[in-house]
Write a protein that holds these residues in place. Structure first.
Motif, PDB file in Angstrom:
ATOM      1  N   ARG A   1      40.206  33.823  50.654  1.00 53.16           N
ATOM      2  CA  ARG A   1      41.256  33.010  50.057  1.00 53.16           C
ATOM      3  C   ARG A   1      40.839  31.552  49.965  1.00 53.16           C
ATOM      4  N   ALA A   2      39.639  31.241  50.448  1.00 49.14           N
ATOM      5  CA  ALA A   2      39.088  29.903  50.250  1.00 49.14           C
ATOM      6  C   ALA A   2      38.482  29.811  48.865  1.00 49.14           C
ATOM      7  N   VAL A   3      37.687  30.813  48.513  1.00 52.32           N
ATOM      8  CA  VAL A   3      37.133  30.925  47.163  1.00 52.32           C
ATOM      9  C   VAL A   3      37.572  32.304  46.654  1.00 52.32           C
ATOM     10  N   PRO A   4      38.783  32.392  46.130  1.00 53.08           N
ATOM     11  CA  PRO A   4      39.303  33.696  45.713  1.00 53.08           C
ATOM     12  C   PRO A   4      38.402  34.385  44.701  1.00 53.08           C
ATOM     13  N   ILE A   5      38.583  35.675  44.587  1.00 52.04           N
ATOM     14  CA  ILE A   5      37.646  36.500  43.838  1.00 52.04           C
ATOM     15  C   ILE A   5      37.608  36.148  42.351  1.00 52.04           C
ATOM     16  N   HIS A   6      38.618  35.469  41.857  1.00 49.99           N
ATOM     17  CA  HIS A   6      38.570  35.081  40.435  1.00 49.99           C
ATOM     18  C   HIS A   6      37.416  34.116  40.174  1.00 49.99           C
ATOM     19  N   HIS A   7      36.985  33.383  41.193  1.00 46.15           N
ATOM     20  CA  HIS A   7      35.827  32.498  41.024  1.00 46.15           C
ATOM     21  C   HIS A   7      34.550  33.315  40.854  1.00 46.15           C
ATOM     22  N   ALA A   8      34.406  34.362  41.643  1.00 44.23           N
ATOM     23  CA  ALA A   8      33.236  35.238  41.503  1.00 44.23           C
ATOM     24  C   ALA A   8      33.232  35.918  40.143  1.00 44.23           C
ATOM     25  N   GLN A   9      34.401  36.334  39.682  1.00 47.51           N
ATOM     26  CA  GLN A   9      34.486  36.976  38.377  1.00 47.51           C
ATOM     27  C   GLN A   9      34.119  36.000  37.266  1.00 47.51           C
ATOM     28  N   MET A  10      34.513  34.745  37.422  1.00 50.38           N
ATOM     29  CA  MET A  10      34.160  33.721  36.439  1.00 50.38           C
ATOM     30  C   MET A  10      32.649  33.547  36.356  1.00 50.38           C
ATOM     31  N   LEU A  11      31.999  33.512  37.507  1.00 45.19           N
ATOM     32  CA  LEU A  11      30.537  33.395  37.529  1.00 45.19           C
ATOM     33  C   LEU A  11      29.889  34.624  36.902  1.00 45.19           C
ATOM     34  N   HIS A  12      30.361  35.781  37.285  1.00 42.64           N
ATOM     35  CA  HIS A  12      29.804  37.032  36.772  1.00 42.64           C
ATOM     36  C   HIS A  12      29.953  37.122  35.254  1.00 42.64           C
ATOM     37  N   ASP A  13      31.118  36.741  34.746  1.00 41.99           N
ATOM     38  CA  ASP A  13      31.355  36.781  33.302  1.00 41.99           C
ATOM     39  C   ASP A  13      30.509  35.743  32.568  1.00 41.99           C
ATOM     40  N   GLY A  14      30.247  34.610  33.232  1.00 43.52           N
ATOM     41  CA  GLY A  14      29.549  33.526  32.555  1.00 43.52           C
ATOM     42  C   GLY A  14      28.040  33.642  32.560  1.00 43.52           C
ATOM     43  N   VAL A  15      27.473  34.273  33.591  1.00 45.07           N
ATOM     44  CA  VAL A  15      26.013  34.395  33.695  1.00 45.07           C
ATOM     45  C   VAL A  15      25.605  35.754  33.147  1.00 45.07           C
ATOM     46  N   ALA A  16      24.938  35.754  32.020  1.00 46.66           N
ATOM     47  CA  ALA A  16      24.585  37.011  31.354  1.00 46.66           C
ATOM     48  C   ALA A  16      23.711  37.879  32.251  1.00 46.66           C
ATOM     49  N   GLY A  17      24.062  39.156  32.338  1.00 44.10           N
ATOM     50  CA  GLY A  17      23.267  40.106  33.092  1.00 44.10           C
ATOM     51  C   GLY A  17      23.399  40.003  34.592  1.00 44.10           C
ATOM     52  N   SER A  18      24.305  39.176  35.090  1.00 43.19           N
ATOM     53  CA  SER A  18      24.451  39.013  36.538  1.00 43.19           C
ATOM     54  C   SER A  18      25.071  40.255  37.174  1.00 43.19           C
TER      55      SER A  18
END
Length: 346
Positions: A299-316
């Motif tokens: 809840r410090a870095v909620p999972i939507h942040h990880a999803q944002m990174l995953h969606d933004g970095v191609a092939g991650s």
């Protein structure tokens, strides 16, 4: 079950350890008139709907430095070499004072980048494992730990440039990079500004933009106030006291010591730069293989942040570790090591 704890550092707290957001909101409220005594003017709080970058930080005041015992020497290979100078960048490679770092192990290089308000020492529980296969390089970032003497700014771009110069000093052209929490922002900046330096990227419990919600914005503006009123040591105890049941008393006390040893004014300055970091529009430029590690209950870095990174970095790749929170590197070390090994060895 998700914890109601928030690590210091994201939103209000993005470094490493859990404390409830409501506790610090309440603490700030109890501080009351102390806001005025610290700077002579009130804090300018952001509107819940405000999307601007305006801030209302209190003026700096000096804080006595807290020192805690350190082991002599620098870890290199599998043991500490005593009676020798600290391993550091050559002044000839840096226009200012040297960036402190430690090394252990041999093999393909792996650069570990720590989060805000801590030091490279935060990786101690996993360094031995990674050093069995890698030449592990662990710096203290500018303004932190034994690199605290390096002057500002503490922008991600400056910190990434420091890391690039460190790699120059070590004769390393390219390395795997693992950034944890705010260290993940610095790792992204390194991959963006020096793409040839980074051959694989691990982004753990981190973000592209950590002022994405109303609550994060309000909490982000609260952090300087809390640090100035309470100080680093009491803030650290507040943060880690709630995590002691998961971490164990000894490890929680160890983390309190790391955080308490940081300079309050430097951490406030570094936090302001963290608030301004936003890589969302540049994520598509990250070309190296990338692993995003998230904790299901973070809840410090909620999972939507990880999803944002995953969606933004191609092939991650995105891996979510169940029943873990922002402290997963300490509470779920084996699983953290396993997924990282699988990715680095692929």
């Amino acid at each position: 079950m998700a914890s109601d704890a928030y690590p210091l550092g994201h939103g209000i707290y993005q470094a490493v350890a859990p404390v409830r957001s409501d506790d610090l909101l309440s603490l700030a409220d109890r501080c009351g008139d102390h806001w005025w005594g610290l700077g002579g003017s009130p804090v300018s709080w952001p509107s819940l709907s405000d999307e601007t970058d305006s801030r209302g930080f209190l003026p700096d005041r000096p804080e006595p430095r807290t020192r805690r015992p350190r082991r002599p020497g620098v870890v290199t290979g599998d043991r500490a070499i005593r009676g020798r100078p600290e391993t550091a960048m050559s002044p000839a490679r840096s226009p200012s004072a040297p960036l402190y770092f430690t090394e252990r192990g041999s093999g393909p290089p792996l650069l570990l980048v720590h989060g805000l308000m801590v030091t490279g020492e935060m990786f101690e529980p996993v360094i031995g494992h990674f050093a069995a296969r890698h030449r592990v390089i662990v710096p203290d970032l500018r303004g932190h730990g034994r690199s605290r003497g390096l002057p500002p700014p503490y922008t991600p771009a400056r910190l990434a440039a420091d890391l690039s110069r460190l790699l120059d000093h070590l004769g390393i052209d390219s390395t795997a990079v693992l950034g944890y929490s705010q260290g993940g922002a610095i790792a992204q900046q390194l991959a963006l500004d020096f793409p040839d330096r980074c051959d694989r990227l691990v982004l753990a419990c981190t973000f592209a933009f950590n002022m994405a919600t109303r609550r994060e914005k309000i909490e982000g503006h609260l952090l300087p106030l809390v640090l100035r009123v309470v100080g680093m040591r009491l803030s650290a105890k507040l943060v880690f006291s709630r995590a002691a049941s998961q971490l164990g008393t000894e490890r929680a006390d160890w983390l309190v010591g790391i955080m308490a040893d940081q300079n309050r004014d430097l951490m406030v300055a570094a936090w302001k730069e963290t608030m301004a970091f936003d890589s969302r529009r540049r994520l598509a430029e990250i070309a190296c293989p990338t692993l995003v590690i998230a904790a299901s209950n973070d809840r410090a870095v909620p999972i939507h942040h990880a999803q944002m990174l995953h969606d933004g970095v191609a092939g991650s790749q995105l891996i979510v570790i169940d029943d873990a929170d922002h402290a997963l590197i300490w509470t779920h070390s084996d699983e953290f090591e396993r997924v990282t090994d699988d990715f680095l060895g692929a």
